[in-house]
Design a protein around this motif. Sequence first.
Motif, PDB file in Angstrom:
ATOM      1  N   ARG A  39       0.844  -1.200   0.000  1.00  0.00           N
ATOM      2  CA  ARG A  39       0.000   0.000   0.000  1.00  0.00           C
ATOM      3  C   ARG A  39       0.876   1.246   0.000  1.00  0.00           C
ATOM      4  O   ARG A  39       1.990   1.243   0.505  1.00  0.00           O
ATOM      5  N   LYS A  41       0.848   5.431   0.958  1.00  0.00           N
ATOM      6  CA  LYS A  41       0.185   6.485   1.728  1.00  0.00           C
ATOM      7  C   LYS A  41       0.869   7.799   1.390  1.00  0.00           C
ATOM      8  O   LYS A  41       2.062   7.974   1.628  1.00  0.00           O
ATOM      9  N   TYR A 111     -11.177   7.687  -4.078  1.00  0.00           N
ATOM     10  CA  TYR A 111      -9.913   6.978  -3.880  1.00  0.00           C
ATOM     11  C   TYR A 111      -9.401   6.581  -5.262  1.00  0.00           C
ATOM     12  O   TYR A 111     -10.124   5.954  -6.031  1.00  0.00           O
ATOM     13  N   THR A 114      -8.208   1.805  -4.906  1.00  0.00           N
ATOM     14  CA  THR A 114      -8.534   1.226  -3.605  1.00  0.00           C
ATOM     15  C   THR A 114      -7.739  -0.031  -3.280  1.00  0.00           C
ATOM     16  O   THR A 114      -7.696  -0.445  -2.127  1.00  0.00           O
ATOM     17  N   GLU A 118      -4.002   4.253  -0.034  1.00  0.00           N
ATOM     18  CA  GLU A 118      -4.923   4.418   1.098  1.00  0.00           C
ATOM     19  C   GLU A 118      -5.444   5.841   1.253  1.00  0.00           C
ATOM     20  O   GLU A 118      -6.417   6.068   1.949  1.00  0.00           O
ATOM     21  N   SER A 119      -4.813   6.810   0.626  1.00  0.00           N
ATOM     22  CA  SER A 119      -5.128   8.222   0.858  1.00  0.00           C
ATOM     23  C   SER A 119      -6.335   8.688   0.047  1.00  0.00           C
ATOM     24  O   SER A 119      -6.428   8.424  -1.158  1.00  0.00           O
ATOM     25  N   PRO A 120      -7.246   9.428   0.689  1.00  0.00           N
ATOM     26  CA  PRO A 120      -8.411   9.965  -0.014  1.00  0.00           C
ATOM     27  C   PRO A 120      -8.044  11.212  -0.830  1.00  0.00           C
ATOM     28  O   PRO A 120      -7.032  11.858  -0.575  1.00  0.00           O
TER      29      PRO A 120
END
Length: 179
Positions: A39, A41, A111, A114, A118-120
């Motif tokens: 992931r 971030k 997102y 997905t 992980e960051s919106p």
Amino acid sequence: MQPRPIRRQEAVEVYRNAYGSLYDDAVVSPGGKPGRYLRWKWSNPGVVIVPRWADTVALVPSFRYPIGDLSWEFPRGGWEPDESVEQAAARELKEETGLTATATRRLGVLYADTGLIESPIEVVEAQVENPASGERSPEAMESVAEPAWFGSAELCAAFADQRVRCAITIAAAALARPR
């Protein structure tokens, strides 16, 4: 039946720079089997701006290194901890296009991927000053040419013939549709 979520056992940071961190987390699957999950971030939350003038929206031609090609996109970037999302939207719009926001409106959150990120990303619509007035000077690394203005039918055609391939731009356009 509600699926059981993948559970993180350990966050394992494998790379970090000024823009964010890459993790190769130790996880446990719904069935109890251990595994790994990659992931990303971002260091700062994201914002994508839908620039509006009259009945048109602006797309910016940007060269995107990962795909090695030009991409028609809404302006976007990260927002700093000391600014609101609306301030970040106005700043990014100015940096990438030279356009000035006269009013902003938050449209929602999306997102980008997905399964990895992980960051919106906040979607903000920005009414802009008349694009024909004044001289603009976007930052050199942000776009390769002036923004292009698209009406609704032109934008739909650009999606259909895949001139616009950026998933963030396509999703933001869906949120910006008149309600």
